[in-house]
Design an enzyme around this catalytic site. Structure first.
Site, PDB file in Angstrom:
ATOM      1  N   GLU A  82       0.811  -1.204   0.000  1.00  0.00           N
ATOM      2  CA  GLU A  82       0.000   0.000   0.000  1.00  0.00           C
ATOM      3  C   GLU A  82       0.853   1.265   0.000  1.00  0.00           C
ATOM      4  O   GLU A  82       0.572   2.204  -0.718  1.00  0.00           O
ATOM      5  CB  GLU A  82      -0.915  -0.031   1.233  1.00  0.00           C
ATOM      6  CG  GLU A  82      -1.975   1.044   1.265  1.00  0.00           C
ATOM      7  CD  GLU A  82      -3.039   0.875   0.181  1.00  0.00           C
ATOM      8  OE1 GLU A  82      -3.001  -0.158  -0.518  1.00  0.00           O
ATOM      9  OE2 GLU A  82      -3.870   1.775   0.043  1.00  0.00           O
ATOM     10  N   ASP A  83       1.905   1.267   0.810  1.00  0.00           N
ATOM     11  CA  ASP A  83       2.605   2.528   1.088  1.00  0.00           C
ATOM     12  C   ASP A  83       4.009   2.650   0.494  1.00  0.00           C
ATOM     13  O   ASP A  83       4.657   3.673   0.679  1.00  0.00           O
ATOM     14  CB  ASP A  83       2.729   2.737   2.612  1.00  0.00           C
ATOM     15  CG  ASP A  83       1.367   2.797   3.289  1.00  0.00           C
ATOM     16  OD1 ASP A  83       0.389   3.108   2.593  1.00  0.00           O
ATOM     17  OD2 ASP A  83       1.300   2.535   4.504  1.00  0.00           O
TER      18      ASP A  83
END
Ligand code: MN
Length: 730
Positions: A82-83
């Site tokens: 996600e990051d």
């Protein structure tokens, strides 16, 4: 992130996790830590700490819960997709497919958007969570992730604090409870309550803080007393004493409107024994030392709670007049109560397959498991298929709609309101236009496009929908909104089917139709037609009833000996009887030009009446295989009582010679047969001439006589009926 800037405590935590695992697993954990460290780079938490603190803390929680190395590695990597620039493919390559699947699962769950919901929506949200997780470990990793986030709620802005706290209280804590993970549940509840009702939270913590010393002293005394008595009785046990967690007191005070003095179980003592039988012995001893409060004894051993919790509970009055709760259970029950489903991983080595199945019977109720006796497989195969036959999707406003697997936007629209379904013209899923029969998946946001000017649902939606709710609402609409059209459509449908079944004429008889109406409970013929039209009754059902009534009536008539059997009549001057029709346009197919004596069949054309073919016509043989047209073929036969002339084609093969055409024509004129059309073509390949002749004959007898004569002409090689395979007359 410069590794040297990192606090030594981070490395210590990773080392501690590694120390609980085999050297091989420890290497994998170290590798995942280094990978996450590098990927998260300079990212920081809102607290200002390096981001890597969060995945490491998540892994610590998972390790405390005793989860397997794949879960711990996935915990370290859980925010990478996600990051960070990391991809699922890369994680699969470095750490294997299982870890990649876990990380992906956690990432996917993180994308579900929660907003405050009605209570009845919450259960669906929780179910969706489980349905989307696929692997129970995904939920546990997500819970560990949330637990660490909840521990750091103080760094969020106030609005976010309340949002996240509500989500935690309504989704995550109940999930932890469902999975039997009491410690996680309690901590999540207390951390959330702090932001949801700061005043209530402060009131309770203040009360507990003020009495902390007194309660601690009291509990120490109780513990000492019990230990002494257990030793005298020769019962081996472990004792834990604690104050109840804040949220459970909060619920009693604000939910049941009790004051502190009315709450009997602020203090709780747990006696953990080896044997099941000891539980009841201990209970006896406790009730001997302290006076029990009547009506407060509960036996959750013989009747476990729905999530599998087992224990004896009693409330007694301490020597200082302070009431407290005593929980008595075995080690196994205690592990299950504290770790719930995670106890599978933590204590798997201590349990045989059989014991495990007994100890966690509730897991099987909750989760489908493979019946595999191998412990490792048993754990890995706990899949979250509980809601596999359901999908959970969102309205644009965030309400959850629960539909059966395979449902589409039409089902969704009618689940919201029939007015939405009836005005639906299209649908968007996650912002993109989709076909209306698109199969919905859990977690998708569905937006129905409606139009005020639409004419209501389409009839073929009835075949697409998966829910009976949608089907009924669509039928309802057709029933109400368009009776004239329904009658027309129903009448046409029924007549077509009756013709195919050769029952049309019978149905025209008052006796038959009245009996059928009565049997199907329709007051009038139009009501029956309308019901067929909107799909309330199927045509085939009506046809079966007609058939039954006809058979019954025929039997009655035979019994009464007089049988006014109506003889079917040929249509016009065609000499052809079409079953069930006594007036319609009849044409003879040009491809096979049938004549009396030929076996024939009729085809109901589109707009031009009935086309009569020979049964052996190639167009019939191929046409009957055509899908959706089988109902158009209709039984026809010749009426031999009539005599008419019919044009039919012949193909005559002759040697190429002068005068042969005149010789052949003479045969026709001698037989007084009229020639309508004639063509001749030389075939260079065979050196023959082919004559195509159309003549009018009364039937097969006359034609065969004629063909015999032609064959006897000098130079005629062969005579055949002409069939034009390519000519489509229909
Ligand atoms: Mn996270």
């Amino acid at each position: 992130m410069d590794i040297n800037e990192l606090d030594q405590s981070i490395f210590d935590k990773v080392e501690k996790i590694k120390s609980h695992h085999s050297p091989e697993d420890a290497r994998m954990i170290e590798k995942a830590f280094r990978y996450a460290l590098q990927k998260h780079g300079d990212q920081r938490r809102r607290s200002g700490e390096p981001y890597i603190v969060h995945p490491v803390e998540t892994a610590v929680i998972l390790d405390d819960l005793g989860l397997d190395v794949e879960s711990i590695v996935a915990g370290l990597l859980h925010d990478c997709i996600e990051d960070t620039p990391a991809t699922s493919q890369e994680i699969e390559k470095e750490f294997g497919a299982s870890v990649a699947a876990l990380v992906e699962g956690v990432t996917k769950l993180g994308k579900i958007v929660y907003s405050s919901k009605e209570e009845e929506q919450m259960e669906d949200l929780r179910k969706m969570f489980i349905a989307m997780a696929k692997d129970i470990r995904v939920i546990i990793i997500k819970l560990a992730d949330r637990l660490h986030n909840a521990r750091t709620f103080q760094y969020l802005p106030p609005q976010k604090q309340r949002e996240k706290a509500l989500e935690t209280m309504e989704i995550y804590a109940p999930l932890a409870h469902r999975l039997g993970m009491q410690n996680v549940k309690w901590e999540l509840e207390d951390l959330s309550l702090k932001y949801l009702d700061p005043v209530g939270y402060a009131e309770i913590t203040k009360y507990l803080d003020e009495r902390h010393v007194a309660y601690s002293k009291f509990l120490e005394n109780v513990q000492a007393t019990i230990v002494q008595r257990m030793e005298q009785a020769g019962i081996k046990c472990r004792i834990k004493a604690r104050l109840k967690h804040v949220y459970s007191l909060y619920r009693k005070m604000y939910g049941q409107n009790l004051t502190f003095s009315e709450i009997y179980d602020i203090c709780a003592v747990r006696v953990i024994v080896q044997e099941l039988a000891d539980c009841y012995n201990v209970l006896g001893i406790i009730h001997d030392i302290y006076r029990p409060v009547p009506g407060r004894f509960k036996d959750y051993i013989s009747t476990p709670k729905p999530n599998g919790y087992q224990s004896l509970h009693t409330v007694v009055i301490g020597h200082e007049g302070i009431p407290f709760e005593v929980q008595i259970r075995t080690e196994d029950m205690d592990q299950s109560a504290e770790y719930g489903i995670a106890a599978h991983w933590k204590y798997k080595d201590g349990l045989t397959g059989k014991q495990k199945e007994e100890a966690f019977a509730w897991v099987r109720q909750l989760l489908e498991s493979q019946q595999d006796s191998d412990a490792e497989d048993f754990i890995k195969n706990i899949k979250v298929d509980l809601f596999a036959d359901e999908v959970f999707v969102f309205t644009p406003k965030g309400n959850v709609i629960n539909l059966p697997q395979g449902a589409n936007p039409i089902d969704f629209a009618y689940a919201i309101h029939s007015a939405v379904g009836n005005r639906m013209v299209g649908a968007k899923v996650n912002g993109r236009i989709v076909p209306i029969d698109y199969v919905l998946k859990s977690g998708e946001i569905v937006d129905i496009i409606t139009s005020k000017t639409t004419n209501g649902p389409k009839r073929d939606w009835l075949k697409m929908v998966k829910t009976s709710e949608a089907r009924n609402k669509i039928k309802q609409w057709f029933k109400k909104e368009c009776r004239p059209e329904n009658i027309e459509r129903g009448k046409a449908d029924l007549e077509r089917e009756l013709r195919t079944a050769l029952l049309y004429d019978d149905f025209q008889q008052e006796e038959v139709s009245a009996a059928v109406l009565k049997r199907l409970n329709f007051p009038a013929m139009d009501d029956l037609y309308a019901a067929i039209g909107y799909g309330g009754v199927t045509v085939s059902r009506v046809v079966i009833k007609v058939k039954e009534e006809v058979t019954r009536l025929n039997r009655e008539r035979q019994g009464s000996a007089k049988a006014p059997v109506q003889k079917p009549k040929a249509i016009g001057d065609t000499g052809v009887i079409v079953e069930g029709l006594d007036n319609c346009l009849v044409k003879f197919a040009k491809c096979c030009t049938p004549i009396p004596g030929d076996s024939i069949v009729g085809f109901i054309t589109r707009g031009y009446g009935i086309s009569v073919h020979r049964r052996d016509c190639p167009n019939v043989i191929s046409g009957m295989k055509k899908e959706g047209e089988s109902g158009r073929w209709i039984h026809t036969e010749w009426d031999y009582s009539e005599k008419h002339h019919y044009q039919t084609g012949l193909r005559i093969y002759t040697q190429t010679r002068v005068g042969i055409l005149a010789d052949v024509i003479t045969v026709f004129s001698n037989a007084k047969i009229n020639v309508n059309e004639m063509n001749a073509r030389d075939d260079p390949a065979t050196g023959q001439t082919v004559l195509y002749i159309t003549a009018s004959v009364t039937g097969r007898d006359q034609l065969e006589f004629l063909m015999g004569r032609i064959r006897r002409c000098a130079g005629v090689v062969d005579v055949r009926r002409n069939i034009n395979e390519t000519e489509e007359t229909r």
